[in-house]
Design an enzyme around this catalytic site. Sequence first.
Site, PDB file in Angstrom:
ATOM      1  N   ASP A   1       0.822  -1.213   0.000  1.00  0.00           N
ATOM      2  CA  ASP A   1       0.000   0.000   0.000  1.00  0.00           C
ATOM      3  C   ASP A   1       0.860   1.270   0.000  1.00  0.00           C
ATOM      4  O   ASP A   1       1.957   1.283   0.551  1.00  0.00           O
ATOM      5  CB  ASP A   1      -0.888  -0.036   1.249  1.00  0.00           C
ATOM      6  CG  ASP A   1      -2.116   0.820   1.085  1.00  0.00           C
ATOM      7  OD1 ASP A   1      -2.355   1.327  -0.020  1.00  0.00           O
ATOM      8  OD2 ASP A   1      -2.837   0.995   2.078  1.00  0.00           O
TER       9      ASP A   1
ATOM     10  N   ASN B   1     -10.326  -3.435  -6.992  1.00  0.00           N
ATOM     11  CA  ASN B   1      -9.469  -2.492  -7.722  1.00  0.00           C
ATOM     12  C   ASN B   1      -9.927  -2.221  -9.158  1.00  0.00           C
ATOM     13  O   ASN B   1      -9.481  -1.254  -9.782  1.00  0.00           O
ATOM     14  CB  ASN B   1      -8.002  -2.953  -7.732  1.00  0.00           C
ATOM     15  CG  ASN B   1      -7.294  -2.763  -6.407  1.00  0.00           C
ATOM     16  OD1 ASN B   1      -6.344  -3.482  -6.084  1.00  0.00           O
ATOM     17  ND2 ASN B   1      -7.738  -1.801  -5.594  1.00  0.00           N
TER      18      ASN B   1
HETATM   19  C1  FPP Z   1      -2.180  -0.096  -3.246  1.00  0.00           C
HETATM   20  O1  FPP Z   1      -1.638   1.218  -3.201  1.00  0.00           O
HETATM   21  C2  FPP Z   1      -1.522  -0.832  -4.312  1.00  0.00           C
HETATM   22  C3  FPP Z   1      -2.155  -1.418  -5.357  1.00  0.00           C
HETATM   23  C4  FPP Z   1      -3.628  -1.395  -5.541  1.00  0.00           C
HETATM   24  C5  FPP Z   1      -1.393  -2.105  -6.428  1.00  0.00           C
HETATM   25  C6  FPP Z   1      -0.174  -2.834  -5.953  1.00  0.00           C
HETATM   26  C7  FPP Z   1       0.524  -3.359  -7.132  1.00  0.00           C
HETATM   27  C8  FPP Z   1       1.848  -3.244  -7.344  1.00  0.00           C
HETATM   28  C9  FPP Z   1       2.839  -2.677  -6.406  1.00  0.00           C
HETATM   29  C10 FPP Z   1       2.366  -3.778  -8.625  1.00  0.00           C
HETATM   30  C11 FPP Z   1       2.854  -5.139  -8.357  1.00  0.00           C
HETATM   31  C12 FPP Z   1       3.137  -5.788  -9.568  1.00  0.00           C
HETATM   32  C13 FPP Z   1       4.039  -6.749  -9.676  1.00  0.00           C
HETATM   33  C14 FPP Z   1       4.133  -7.371 -10.977  1.00  0.00           C
HETATM   34  C15 FPP Z   1       4.915  -7.197  -8.574  1.00  0.00           C
HETATM   35  P1  FPP Z   1      -2.569   2.442  -3.590  1.00  0.00           P
HETATM   36  O2  FPP Z   1      -2.554   2.581  -5.058  1.00  0.00           O
HETATM   37  O3  FPP Z   1      -3.931   2.222  -3.001  1.00  0.00           O
HETATM   38  O4  FPP Z   1      -1.821   3.620  -2.912  1.00  0.00           O
HETATM   39  P2  FPP Z   1      -2.486   4.847  -2.127  1.00  0.00           P
HETATM   40  O5  FPP Z   1      -3.231   4.265  -0.956  1.00  0.00           O
HETATM   41  O6  FPP Z   1      -1.310   5.656  -1.726  1.00  0.00           O
HETATM   42  O7  FPP Z   1      -3.381   5.545  -3.113  1.00  0.00           O
END
Ligand code: FPP
Length: 249
Positions: free
Chosen positions: A26, A74
């Site tokens: 996250d 998502n």
């Molecule tokens: C949550 O942070 C993260 C996600 C919904 C996506 C996580 C995916 C990755 C890190 C890519 C992984 C891919 C591979 C191939 C390893 P957020 O977007 O909700 O962040 P925020 O809370 O700061 O908005």
Amino acid sequence: MALFGFGKSASPEGRQVPRHIAVTMDGNGRWAKKRGLPRSAGHAVGAETFRTIATYCKDIGVQYFTVYAFSTENWTRPKEEVDALMDLFRKYLREAVETMAARGVAVRILGDLTPLPEDIRALIQEAAEIADTLGSSAATASLCINYGGRDEIKNAVRQIAGQVQAGLLDPSEITEDTISGALYTAHLPDPDLIIRPSGEIRLSNFLLWQSAYAEYYFTPVLWPDFTVKDLEDAITDFNRRSRRFGGVK
Ligand code: FPP
């Protein structure tokens, strides 16, 4: 897999290393926003963090490392963000899976894969074939994609109900192991340590059944900034916990 693995193995330095660590990756969006970058840039750096931490886990003796990469919720994000995440999965599944296999890490994908684009499903299948060629000394890094804890339990209930309806199983024979065995994680022990970066203190539908006796660790560090030092801090904290599994010690 047994529900209670008492999942620790002693490392050379004498500390206990969790057998299975899980992470909600996250904070990617906030990391990007702070830098005036698109959210996808945060996910791209987050994917590199995954590779670094998964490989480090293998090196210190963590046998299973599981991350939440894309939830069943998502899909409601803006199309360009969903597309960017799908592109990252493509890139990763093409390039990183083999590199990680060479380092002794088998990458496996968990979740309801049916709504994913066909080419990604084919790459996931190839990743599984590569993982199958690795010996028993390999560590397992699992990426949860289109994963939701409630969705997973619902699917398990459907599967078990189907067996009952077919006369293969009597309801009195349903045990906790029957349910664990019908989840996407059937081949994994329950997580010992679940890390949530980015300052959020909630479960967000991750490993709901499997986390019954997990130790949680929350940190304000955003996932793209998360380093092996942050992982070590979480393991040090884990070593201070007294795990009683509902009993007395
Ligand atoms: C949550 O942070 C993260 C996600 C919904 C996506 C996580 C995916 C990755 C890190 C890519 C992984 C891919 C591979 C191939 C390893 P957020 O977007 O909700 O962040 P925020 O809370 O700061 O908005």
